[in-house]
Design a protein around this motif. Structure first.
Motif, PDB file in Angstrom:
ATOM      1  N   VAL A 338      32.370  50.567 -14.512  1.00 32.53           N
ATOM      2  CA  VAL A 338      31.356  50.781 -13.478  1.00 32.53           C
ATOM      3  C   VAL A 338      29.999  50.209 -13.876  1.00 32.53           C
ATOM      4  O   VAL A 338      29.330  49.542 -13.078  1.00 32.53           O
ATOM      5  CB  VAL A 338      31.217  52.292 -13.164  1.00 32.53           C
ATOM      6  CG1 VAL A 338      30.028  52.540 -12.254  1.00 32.53           C
ATOM      7  CG2 VAL A 338      32.487  52.817 -12.513  1.00 32.53           C
ATOM      8  N   ARG A 342      28.341  47.312 -11.324  1.00 29.48           N
ATOM      9  CA  ARG A 342      27.157  47.590 -10.485  1.00 29.48           C
ATOM     10  C   ARG A 342      26.088  46.498 -10.591  1.00 29.48           C
ATOM     11  O   ARG A 342      25.698  45.915  -9.580  1.00 29.48           O
ATOM     12  CB  ARG A 342      26.550  48.938 -10.875  1.00 29.48           C
ATOM     13  CG  ARG A 342      27.309  50.146 -10.382  1.00 29.48           C
ATOM     14  CD  ARG A 342      26.639  51.380 -10.959  1.00 29.48           C
ATOM     15  NE  ARG A 342      27.288  52.623 -10.577  1.00 29.48           N
ATOM     16  CZ  ARG A 342      26.981  53.801 -11.103  1.00 29.48           C
ATOM     17  NH1 ARG A 342      26.045  53.865 -12.044  1.00 29.48           N
ATOM     18  NH2 ARG A 342      27.601  54.896 -10.714  1.00 29.48           N
ATOM     19  N   LEU A 487      25.715  51.905  -2.991  1.00 28.75           N
ATOM     20  CA  LEU A 487      27.116  51.596  -3.264  1.00 28.75           C
ATOM     21  C   LEU A 487      27.954  52.864  -3.323  1.00 28.75           C
ATOM     22  O   LEU A 487      29.025  52.953  -2.704  1.00 28.75           O
ATOM     23  CB  LEU A 487      27.197  50.827  -4.584  1.00 28.75           C
ATOM     24  CG  LEU A 487      28.495  50.127  -4.957  1.00 28.75           C
ATOM     25  CD1 LEU A 487      28.893  49.120  -3.892  1.00 28.75           C
ATOM     26  CD2 LEU A 487      28.326  49.415  -6.311  1.00 28.75           C
ATOM     27  N   GLN A 488      27.478  53.861  -4.069  1.00 33.22           N
ATOM     28  CA  GLN A 488      28.199  55.123  -4.203  1.00 33.22           C
ATOM     29  C   GLN A 488      28.388  55.807  -2.859  1.00 33.22           C
ATOM     30  O   GLN A 488      29.468  56.313  -2.545  1.00 33.22           O
ATOM     31  CB  GLN A 488      27.449  56.059  -5.157  1.00 33.22           C
ATOM     32  CG  GLN A 488      27.576  55.685  -6.627  1.00 33.22           C
ATOM     33  CD  GLN A 488      26.746  56.587  -7.501  1.00 33.22           C
ATOM     34  OE1 GLN A 488      25.605  56.910  -7.191  1.00 33.22           O
ATOM     35  NE2 GLN A 488      27.309  57.005  -8.629  1.00 33.22           N
ATOM     36  N   LEU A 491      31.035  54.021  -0.809  1.00 34.85           N
ATOM     37  CA  LEU A 491      32.399  54.204  -1.303  1.00 34.85           C
ATOM     38  C   LEU A 491      32.895  55.638  -1.149  1.00 34.85           C
ATOM     39  O   LEU A 491      34.097  55.873  -1.102  1.00 34.85           O
ATOM     40  CB  LEU A 491      32.463  53.787  -2.780  1.00 34.85           C
ATOM     41  CG  LEU A 491      32.237  52.302  -3.052  1.00 34.85           C
ATOM     42  CD1 LEU A 491      32.270  52.020  -4.543  1.00 34.85           C
ATOM     43  CD2 LEU A 491      33.274  51.452  -2.333  1.00 34.85           C
ATOM     44  N   GLU A 492      31.966  56.581  -1.072  1.00 34.21           N
ATOM     45  CA  GLU A 492      32.351  57.980  -0.912  1.00 34.21           C
ATOM     46  C   GLU A 492      33.171  58.165   0.362  1.00 34.21           C
ATOM     47  O   GLU A 492      34.144  58.920   0.392  1.00 34.21           O
ATOM     48  CB  GLU A 492      31.098  58.859  -0.864  1.00 34.21           C
ATOM     49  CG  GLU A 492      31.365  60.353  -0.855  1.00 34.21           C
ATOM     50  CD  GLU A 492      32.011  60.857  -2.123  1.00 34.21           C
ATOM     51  OE1 GLU A 492      32.762  61.856  -2.040  1.00 34.21           O
ATOM     52  OE2 GLU A 492      31.794  60.253  -3.189  1.00 34.21           O
ATOM     53  N   THR A 514      35.450  59.238 -10.754  1.00 36.43           N
ATOM     54  CA  THR A 514      34.729  59.266  -9.483  1.00 36.43           C
ATOM     55  C   THR A 514      35.451  58.355  -8.493  1.00 36.43           C
ATOM     56  O   THR A 514      36.295  57.535  -8.871  1.00 36.43           O
ATOM     57  CB  THR A 514      33.284  58.767  -9.640  1.00 36.43           C
ATOM     58  OG1 THR A 514      33.316  57.368 -10.006  1.00 36.43           O
ATOM     59  CG2 THR A 514      32.540  59.569 -10.712  1.00 36.43           C
ATOM     60  N   GLU A 516      34.090  55.962  -6.949  1.00 41.97           N
ATOM     61  CA  GLU A 516      33.643  54.600  -7.254  1.00 41.97           C
ATOM     62  C   GLU A 516      34.530  53.980  -8.333  1.00 41.97           C
ATOM     63  O   GLU A 516      34.971  52.837  -8.207  1.00 41.97           O
ATOM     64  CB  GLU A 516      32.188  54.613  -7.716  1.00 41.97           C
ATOM     65  CG  GLU A 516      31.611  53.228  -7.969  1.00 41.97           C
ATOM     66  CD  GLU A 516      30.200  53.260  -8.511  1.00 41.97           C
ATOM     67  OE1 GLU A 516      29.558  52.196  -8.542  1.00 41.97           O
ATOM     68  OE2 GLU A 516      29.736  54.350  -8.916  1.00 41.97           O
ATOM     69  N   GLU A 517      34.807  54.724  -9.395  1.00 41.47           N
ATOM     70  CA  GLU A 517      35.674  54.221 -10.459  1.00 41.47           C
ATOM     71  C   GLU A 517      37.073  53.928  -9.938  1.00 41.47           C
ATOM     72  O   GLU A 517      37.693  52.926 -10.307  1.00 41.47           O
ATOM     73  CB  GLU A 517      35.739  55.233 -11.608  1.00 41.47           C
ATOM     74  CG  GLU A 517      34.470  55.321 -12.414  1.00 41.47           C
ATOM     75  CD  GLU A 517      34.595  56.248 -13.611  1.00 41.47           C
ATOM     76  OE1 GLU A 517      35.691  56.815 -13.825  1.00 41.47           O
ATOM     77  OE2 GLU A 517      33.600  56.413 -14.350  1.00 41.47           O
ATOM     78  N   TYR A 520      37.145  50.580  -7.909  1.00 40.37           N
ATOM     79  CA  TYR A 520      37.155  49.398  -8.765  1.00 40.37           C
ATOM     80  C   TYR A 520      38.495  49.235  -9.471  1.00 40.37           C
ATOM     81  O   TYR A 520      39.001  48.114  -9.614  1.00 40.37           O
ATOM     82  CB  TYR A 520      36.040  49.483  -9.812  1.00 40.37           C
ATOM     83  CG  TYR A 520      34.646  49.573  -9.247  1.00 40.37           C
ATOM     84  CD1 TYR A 520      34.326  49.033  -8.001  1.00 40.37           C
ATOM     85  CD2 TYR A 520      33.622  50.189  -9.963  1.00 40.37           C
ATOM     86  CE1 TYR A 520      33.047  49.117  -7.486  1.00 40.37           C
ATOM     87  CE2 TYR A 520      32.332  50.269  -9.459  1.00 40.37           C
ATOM     88  CZ  TYR A 520      32.053  49.741  -8.216  1.00 40.37           C
ATOM     89  OH  TYR A 520      30.778  49.821  -7.711  1.00 40.37           O
TER      90      TYR A 520
END
Length: 547
Positions: A338, A342, A487-488, A491-492, A514, A516-517, A520
């Motif tokens: 991450v 980013r 971004l977070q 993606l949530e 998370t 986000e992780e 990716y």
């Protein structure tokens, strides 16, 4: 900057022989060559070249008339090649800096040759007289190199992991499980048998990052003796000025990334100064990026650009453009970390703009300063100066997996070559050997002594010199909301709850913590499969850091 690839110990006749298959044409868009090595069974090498130093003689594999038994593949720039050429009275066949490697190897062997080089490099020497192949990589891993060895006698080496896609032979599928970083500051010899098979070996360190490099004995350094603060500050300015100057080597135009923070501002200012001293008429072009014209970095960089007189470019991007680039960034970086992805998204977009809209090829950057001079905010929490030194060393030893990887891939993806003067070995070895308490943060200010060294020089604006560290992902965002927060939030809602709930079952190695992780990781495994986990590492913070 180039792309290199080599394979030994297996039948290469079924290999796809086109540059598209190699997947690294972006690293060297100017010339390409793929061929077998004469007198060596079951081998093949390939080379993509970006023309920076030297003419047609710089094409590789390089084989000199004087040493017909030696072949060289090198992705690198050797800044002291003229000094070494003069010192040892070598007669050059080409005008390429990398030729010095063959002369040094022939006279001193691979270890000392590596030690004598002042530059960034990842190279392979094939020696048919000694029936061996040698790999070597620079101190900080500024130039990438991956390798694989098997018990079946196969050795492969390449600039990027995605090159494994060309290993189409079924007998080589085992390589996908064992590809790994070649460690920086190491060299390795492997013997080659008559049938072309390779006897695996282990990389050996040729020097430490905190010890003065061997090449310094052949350079005239005007360093002052003593540890008085003013003396040390003058030495720092002198060494760093040299670090910038030597990285202007090449025939292509030099540009500079500029975020408006201390590191990139000092680099850009010195670059502009040195170019003028060298009589370059055209002004230095500087580049910054943000989500709008009021991003923190954009405003700060604008001020620095006016101060140093650069021709400044401001690039903006939207959340949609950033999201659209994520897949390409993950494929480019070859990681799902991450903290690497980013900041790489805006960096990737910025480098794409430079490549498409300007004639800049050599790109100066401030990477490495935070690791060398203790610039990350968690250094403010260090229990003792000795703990800070240990953490600085740890980060520098691993920088090839993080910041260096990020900046190399983002530039190379667009045919650009990065130059990072803060990772100059003469500069870093001096700085790292200063007393630990001198290098520690002071008065709540990170990178205090580095800042103090340039105070009063009017090199950059004073408020820039003392500007508090701000992460790139934060500085390029909009007021009140950083890029990574945008971004977070996006993606949530994009990642389904049930998929995240099953993440621990789907990914037992480096389990995503998370959404986000997880996002990716899913993209990464679609691109590379699940067999490259062992080269992917999350960035770590010291135990004493609060966040």
């Amino acid at each position: 900057m180039c792309g290199i690839w080599a394979l030994f110990g297996c039948d290469c006749s079924d290999l796809v022989r086109c540059k598209e298959a190699l997947k690294v044409a972006h690293r060297g868009p100017d010339s390409f060559q793929i061929n077998n090595l004469e007198g060596l069974k079951n081998s093949m090498v390939a080379f993509h070249r970006l023309h920076v130093v030297g003419g047609i003689g710089g094409m590789q594999p390089m084989i000199l008339k004087k040493y017909p038994h030696l072949s060289l593949l090198c992705n690198g720039e050797i800044y002291n090649y003229k000094t070494l050429q003069k010192e040892f009275d070598y007669l050059f066949q080409t005008d390429c800096d990398c030729e010095i490697i063959l002369h040094l190897y022939n006279e001193f062997g691979g270890k000392k040759a590596s030690q004598l080089l002042d530059g960034v490099f990842a190279f392979i020497v094939i020696d048919t007289k000694q029936n061996c192949v040698m790999l070597s990589r620079d101190s900080y891993g500024v130039r990438p190199l991956y390798y694989v060895t098997t018990k079946a006698g196969v050795l492969g080496a390449c600039s990027e992991v995605k090159v494994e896609n060309i290993l189409l032979l079924r007998t080589l599928t085992i390589l996908l499980l064992r590809i790994r970083h070649f460690p920086p500051g190491h060299y390795m010899f492997c013997d080659i048998m008559k049938n072309g098979k390779v006897i695996p070996s282990t990389p050996t360190k040729f020097h430490r990052i905190d010890e003065p490099p061997a090449h310094l004995q052949y350079q005239r350094l005007e360093l002052e003796n003593g540890l008085e603060e003013e003396t040390v500050k003058r030495n720092i300015r002198y060494l760093f000025s040299r670090a910038v100057d030597k990285r202007l080597m090449g025939s292509r135009r030099v540009g500079s990334l500029l975020s408006g923070g201390l590191d990139s501002s000092v680099v850009a200012a010195l670059t502009a100064q040195k170019l003028k001293e060298h009589g370059v008429a055209e002004p230095l072009q500087t580049f910054t990026i943000g989500m709008n014209s009021d991003s923190t970095d954009v405003i700060a960089a604008r001020k620095v650009a006016r101060h140093i007189g650069s021709e400044h470019h401001e690039i903006t991007f939207t959340l949609e453009e950033g999201m659209k680039a994520v897949k390409s960034v993950i494929f480019t970086l070859e990681t799902y970390d991450v903290l690497a992805i980013r900041p790489s998204v805006p960096m990737y977009i910025l480098c794409q703009h430079i490549s498409r809209n300007t004639n800049n090829i050599l790109i100066m950057t401030g990477e490495g300063a935070d690791e060398v001079a203790q610039g990350y905010l968690h250094f403010l929490e260090q229990p003792t100066p000795e703990d800070g030194h240990k953490e600085s060393m740890r980060q520098l030893q691993q920088i090839y997996m993080y910041d260096v990887l990020r900046i190399d891939r983002c530039t190379a993806a667009h045919g650009l070559e990065i130059r990072a003067p803060f990772l100059d070995h003469a500069f870093t070895s001096y700085y790292l050997n200063l007393p630990a308490d001198m290098r520690a943060p002071k008065n709540g200010i990170e990178k205090y002594f580095l800042r103090a060294a340039f105070a009063g020089a009017n090199l950059i604006p004073n408020n820039t010199l003392w500007r508090k560290k701000e992460g790139f992902s934060t500085g390029v965002g909009e007021e009140g909301t950083s890029w990574f927060e945008h971004l977070q939030q996006h993606l949530e809602g994009l990642v389904k709850k049930y998929r995240f709930a099953r993440a621990s079952q789907s990914y037992t190695h480096n389990t995503p913590r998370t959404k986000e992780e997880l996002f990716y990781r899913q993209i990464f495994e679609k691109k590379f499969g699940s067999k490259l986990d062992r080269i992917c590492t999350y960035q770590r913070r010291p135990k004493w850091a609060q966040a």
